[in-house]
Design an enzyme around this catalytic site. Structure first.
Site, PDB file in Angstrom:
ATOM      1  N   ASN A 132       0.738  -1.079  -0.128  1.00  0.00           N
ATOM      2  CA  ASN A 132      -0.024  -0.042  -0.096  1.00  0.00           C
ATOM      3  C   ASN A 132       0.881   1.237   0.038  1.00  0.00           C
ATOM      4  O   ASN A 132       1.981   1.348   0.718  1.00  0.00           O
ATOM      5  CB  ASN A 132      -0.961  -0.178   1.296  1.00  0.00           C
ATOM      6  CG  ASN A 132      -1.505   1.270   1.575  1.00  0.00           C
ATOM      7  OD1 ASN A 132      -0.879   1.924   2.278  1.00  0.00           O
ATOM      8  ND2 ASN A 132      -2.835   1.392   1.252  1.00  0.00           N
ATOM      9  N   CYS A 165      -5.743  -2.523  -2.598  1.00  0.00           N
ATOM     10  CA  CYS A 165      -6.604  -2.029  -1.456  1.00  0.00           C
ATOM     11  C   CYS A 165      -7.559  -0.887  -2.129  1.00  0.00           C
ATOM     12  O   CYS A 165      -8.585  -0.356  -1.232  1.00  0.00           O
ATOM     13  CB  CYS A 165      -5.725  -1.489  -0.457  1.00  0.00           C
ATOM     14  SG  CYS A 165      -4.481  -0.085  -0.876  1.00  0.00           S
TER      15      CYS A 165
HETATM   16  C1  LIG Z   1      -5.264  -9.342   1.977  1.00  0.00           C
HETATM   17  C2  LIG Z   1      -3.942  -8.867   2.471  1.00  0.00           C
HETATM   18  C3  LIG Z   1      -2.967  -8.264   1.542  1.00  0.00           C
HETATM   19  C4  LIG Z   1      -1.577  -7.951   1.949  1.00  0.00           C
HETATM   20  N1  LIG Z   1      -0.835  -7.317   1.140  1.00  0.00           N
HETATM   21  C5  LIG Z   1       0.252  -6.990   1.491  1.00  0.00           C
HETATM   22  C6  LIG Z   1       0.952  -6.254   0.619  1.00  0.00           C
HETATM   23  O1  LIG Z   1       0.851  -6.287  -0.568  1.00  0.00           O
HETATM   24  N2  LIG Z   1       2.447  -5.695   1.134  1.00  0.00           N
HETATM   25  C7  LIG Z   1       2.744  -6.108   2.387  1.00  0.00           C
HETATM   26  O2  LIG Z   1       4.051  -5.566   2.855  1.00  0.00           O
HETATM   27  N3  LIG Z   1       2.102  -6.650   3.251  1.00  0.00           N
HETATM   28  C8  LIG Z   1       0.611  -7.061   3.045  1.00  0.00           C
HETATM   29  N4  LIG Z   1       0.052  -7.695   3.703  1.00  0.00           N
HETATM   30  C9  LIG Z   1       0.578  -8.052   4.937  1.00  0.00           C
HETATM   31  C10 LIG Z   1       1.633  -9.077   5.180  1.00  0.00           C
HETATM   32  O3  LIG Z   1       0.984 -10.307   4.506  1.00  0.00           O
HETATM   33  C11 LIG Z   1       2.016  -9.374   6.673  1.00  0.00           C
HETATM   34  O4  LIG Z   1       2.651  -8.331   6.974  1.00  0.00           O
HETATM   35  C12 LIG Z   1       2.729 -10.569   6.594  1.00  0.00           C
HETATM   36  O5  LIG Z   1       3.269 -10.556   8.056  1.00  0.00           O
HETATM   37  C13 LIG Z   1       4.153 -10.604   5.978  1.00  0.00           C
HETATM   38  O6  LIG Z   1       4.858 -11.935   6.162  1.00  0.00           O
HETATM   39  P1  LIG Z   1       6.201 -12.359   5.543  1.00  0.00           P
HETATM   40  O7  LIG Z   1       6.926 -11.066   5.323  1.00  0.00           O
HETATM   41  O8  LIG Z   1       6.493 -13.469   6.269  1.00  0.00           O
HETATM   42  O9  LIG Z   1       5.801 -12.886   3.987  1.00  0.00           O
HETATM   43  C14 LIG Z   1      -1.230  -8.104   3.340  1.00  0.00           C
HETATM   44  C15 LIG Z   1      -2.033  -8.903   4.096  1.00  0.00           C
HETATM   45  C16 LIG Z   1      -3.553  -9.173   3.900  1.00  0.00           C
HETATM   46  C17 LIG Z   1      -4.354  -9.619   4.814  1.00  0.00           C
END
Ligand SMILES: Cc1cc2nc3c(=O)[nH]c(=O)nc-3n(C[C@H](O)[C@H](O)[C@H](O)COP(=O)(O)O)c2cc1C
Length: 191
Positions: A132, A165
């Site tokens: 976002n 979003c």
């Molecule tokens: C529907 C949805 C979309 C998401 N999209 C993003 C995204 O595009 N970028 C981001 O940084 N976090 C996004 N998040 C939050 C991450 O999934 C979250 O911070 C997660 O802990 C990241 O884990 P990782 O870094 O271990 O893969 C999103 C969460 C949800 C529920």
């Protein structure tokens, strides 16, 4: 194996594609497909959160290798060290805000952070943020990006447009074709 096949095998470049938890995670399959068609050998790591967004089947089908998720699935090897040694290039596509923070802090609690740390700048690390536009603009995130650039990692630009979003702005994941072109350019410049 014929001599030419053997030569191709030994010169084939290894790309480690790491996928973190962004809604743009599905685009990693397109990037994997482009790189596979260009003749690179790929292995993929998906964070546990990336598994919430996409399953591993597409990446496994494209690469012909099982997707890695944690450091503890393969007791016969030290996965994060083995992957760090195997790679000629590491790309994190997409990179979540959370993974950027872990990489900047030098954390090693998850496979992606641990293998990047273990690689210690031996091979190029490309990071493609996706999030976002508010998250991207936050000073903490901008500090993390600047710090990662100081470590020598390449931060790929995000694209402007309508985000998942519903807001319009920067933070869209760089298109797979553009990311693939940069990866190939880097690998060629080092061969
Ligand atoms: C529907 C949805 C979309 C998401 N999209 C993003 C995204 O595009 N970028 C981001 O940084 N976090 C996004 N998040 C939050 C991450 O999934 C979250 O911070 C997660 O802990 C990241 O884990 P990782 O870094 O271990 O893969 C999103 C969460 C949800 C529920």
């Amino acid at each position: 194996m014929s001599e030419s096949e053997h030569e191709r095998e030994s010169t084939q470049r290894h790309i480690l594609l790491c996928v973190s938890g962004s809604i743009a995670a599905y685009k990693a399959a397109s990037l994997a497909s482009l790189l596979h068609k260009s003749g690179y050998e790929l292995k993929c790591v998906m964070s546990s959160t990336a598994h919430e967004f996409i399953g591993p089947a597409a990446l496994e089908g494209i690469t012909g290798s099982p997707v890695y998720r944690t450091m503890f699935e393969r007791p016969h090897e030290i996965t994060h060290i083995a992957l760090a040694k195997w790679a000629d290039l590491i790309v994190i596509y997409p990179a979540s805000a959370s993974v950027l923070a872990r990489l900047y802090a030098g954390g090693a609690d998850d496979l992606i952070s641990a293998l990047v740390l273990a690689n210690n700048g031996r091979v190029p690390v490309l990071i493609a943020p996706a999030m976002n536009s508010g998250m991207l603009a936050h000073p903490a995130l901008q500090r993390n990006i600047a710090g990662l650039q100081e470590f020598g990692y390449e931060i790929l630009p995000t694209e402007e447009g309508l985000l998942a979003c519903g807001t319009a702005g920067s933070g869209r994941l760089l298109a797979p074709e553009v990311a693939a072109a940069r990866i190939e350019e880097l690998l060629w410049s080092r061969s």
